[in-house]
Enzyme design. Structure first.
Site, PDB file in Angstrom:
ATOM      1  N   GLN A 283      66.562 131.171  -8.334  1.00 17.86           N
ATOM      2  CA  GLN A 283      65.633 132.032  -7.647  1.00 17.86           C
ATOM      3  C   GLN A 283      64.118 130.920  -8.408  1.00 17.86           C
ATOM      4  OE1 GLN A 283      66.749 135.679  -9.669  1.00 17.86           O
ATOM      5  NE2 GLN A 283      65.357 135.939  -7.575  1.00 17.86           N
ATOM      6  N   HIS A 284      63.167 131.786  -7.268  1.00 14.66           N
ATOM      7  CA  HIS A 284      61.360 131.465  -7.217  1.00 14.66           C
ATOM      8  C   HIS A 284      61.646 129.749  -6.650  1.00 14.66           C
ATOM      9  CE1 HIS A 284      61.038 134.947  -9.505  1.00 14.66           C
ATOM     10  NE2 HIS A 284      62.276 134.511 -10.778  1.00 14.66           N
TER      11      HIS A 284
ATOM     12  N   ASP B 210      70.600 134.511  -7.342  1.00 12.26           N
ATOM     13  CA  ASP B 210      71.868 134.164  -8.262  1.00 12.26           C
ATOM     14  C   ASP B 210      71.832 135.172  -8.919  1.00 12.26           C
ATOM     15  OD1 ASP B 210      69.617 133.678 -10.259  1.00 12.26           O
ATOM     16  OD2 ASP B 210      70.447 131.634 -10.337  1.00 12.26           O
TER      17      ASP B 210
END
Length: 494
Positions: free
Chosen positions: A85-86, A246
């Site tokens: 992520q991110h 994820d």
């Protein structure tokens, strides 16, 4: 395997590697798992990877998984990517990444995050709208850092993607994301299930640069392009799901969601430590430590994340010259293993802290204290998450609900026993070890068949495992670590 049965591929594109799971779509049987590594570079808070490595690793892992499964490529009917992520992927004029991706654990954007959090009504307004208060890990803070430090790259951008978005686009030619991963950007309103125009204006980010948001992570994004089919060695007819982050994929693999378990907490021990639960209600209250994410199936997935978990403790084992399992409880020693700064609590400039040593301190106890410090930090975040979801962590009905323990650390005795001792709760350790990839496989199967991915994963039984009974909670160690964290505060931890 019968030629009439279909196979789906679940891809876990994580910080360190890509894993591809070949799964029987009918039974959930894991037929093969293959992996290919990535390289992470950077010092002084920087953490970057060239997205081309992800694409190469994806092709390598998928080809190996199909080969090792012993099935013809024509048996593959669906594929989905779950990604870290991110991360910020900025596309240039040629449609390819203009620079290495800024990863989730890149902490250089801490000043930008702090500045953003004071805007648009402050933390409470951010949490009410996007579900999260900006911290260094969030994509919005990374984009702002790029605008300030590499303005030419930001101004020339033709697209802004998350890691899984970028891979899905290379597979299908379609720019698409899902609510789960989008909710980790801080520019997507979980309250309205749409991008937030006020945040985009604040960031100077054109909505046209962002991918469309599919209704769920199991929504078909398209089929493989000719180039992708050739790179993966698969037929063009393979249906590719929108995919997700994820943690959202792990929730699917565990059977968490509207068609499965709700309000059942999960502790994931990996490079980072995460705690989450699928719920129908958005968490209330402005807490920078809590990310009010959306789930991949239309429910919510509030989550808290710590930066320092298995890698940090392994580093202590290396420094002490010990095997990671050669440990004992810390006794009087306390270790806060915040080697990469820390996200929860929000101490992006922190370093590791060791205290309470004596001439008689056993090195194994120092390693044990590192485990305790990491586990304390994760479980402290879990208490905050439960509270935000309207659940009292001390309520027996909540306290006696088993923790689902996943991630690489769940396979280690020292990690498992430390979680049992500091939580005092029963644990379920799922037998399946690759829940992110298996959750992605369920998304892929759902995209190909139209079924619910959480219901599929529940039928597959990928979230089942051994139940470990509770042990008495080690209140003394908990209070000792809490006292050191409170006393150290910002002064010693940066």
């Amino acid at each position: 395997m019968s030629p009439s049965r279909s196979v789906v591929i679940g891809v876990d594109s994580s910080t360190q590697s890509t894993k591809a799971a070949a799964v029987d779509a009918g039974t959930g049987e894991l037929l093969a798992l293959a992996r290919a590594p990535h390289t992470v570079t950077g010092t002084g808070g920087a953490r970057e990877t060239d997205p081309a490595q992800w694409w190469t690793a994806l092709g390598t892992a998928v080809r190996a998984a199909v080969r090792d499964a012993g099935v013809p490529a024509s048996a593959v009917t669906g594929l989905a990517v779950a990604g870290q992520q991110h991360g910020l992927v900025v596309l240039g004029p040629n449609g390819r990444p203009a620079r290495p991706a800024l990863l989730w654990n890149d902490t250089r954007s801490a000043p930008q995050a702090a500045a953003l959090a004071t805007r648009l009504g402050g933390p409470a307004a951010w949490q009410a709208g996007t579900g999260s208060v900006p911290v260094a890990s969030m994509t919005a803070a990374k984009w702002q850092w790029l605008r300030e430090h590499e303005p030419a790259v930001a101004e020339a951008a033709t697209g802004v993607r998350l890691p899984h978005d970028h891979l899905t686009e290379r597979l299908t030619g379609t720019a698409v994301t899902d609510p789960g991963d989008a909710s980790g950007t801080c520019w997507y309103r979980t309250a309205d299930r749409a991008y937030d125009p006020a945040v985009l204006d604040l960031l100077g980010l054109d909505r046209a640069l962002l991918p469309a948001v599919a209704p769920t992570g199991a929504t078909p994004a398209g089929t493989l392009t000719p180039a992708a089919a050739e790179a993966l060695g698969l037929p063009r007819t393979v249906v590719v799901a929108a995919g997700t982050g994820d943690n959202m994929a792990a929730a699917v693999g565990l059977g968490l969601g509207g068609a499965g378990l709700l309000d059942h907490p999960v502790v994931s021990l990996g490079t980072s430590g995460t705690v989450f639960a699928a719920t129908r209600s958005r968490p209330a209250g402005p807490d920078p430590a809590l990310a009010g994410f959306a789930a991949a199936d239309g429910t919510y997935l509030p989550l808290a994340c710590t930066l320092n978990c298995t890698l940090a403790v392994d580093r202590f084992a290396t420094l002490l010259g010990l095997d990671r399992e050669d440990t004992r409880p810390g006794g009087g020693a306390v270790v806060l293993p915040y080697l990469d700064g820390e996200r929860t609590p929000d101490l992006p400039h922190a370093s590791g802290l060791v205290t309470g040593l004596r001439h008689t301190t056993d090195p194994r106890a120092i390693l044990g204290a590192a485990y305790e410090g990491a586990v304390f930090t994760v479980l402290r975040a879990l208490d905050g998450l439960l509270d935000a979801c309207g659940l009292d962590p001390a309520d027996p009905a909540v306290r006696d609900r088993p923790l689902r323990l996943i991630g690489g650390g769940a396979r280690g005795r020292a990690w498992t026993e430390t979680v049992r001792r500091l939580s005092g709760r029963p644990l379920v350790v799922p037998a399946a070890g690759e829940l992110v990839a298996l959750g992605a496989a369920a998304l892929a199967a759902a995209a190909a068949t139209g079924e619910d991915p959480v219901a599929l994963a529940t039928t597959w039984g990928t979230g089942t495992g051994e139940l470990l009974p509770p042990v008495a909670r080690d209140e003394e160690t908990w209070d000792r670590v809490a006292g050191v964290l409170e006393a150290a505060g910002g002064a010693l931890l940066g």
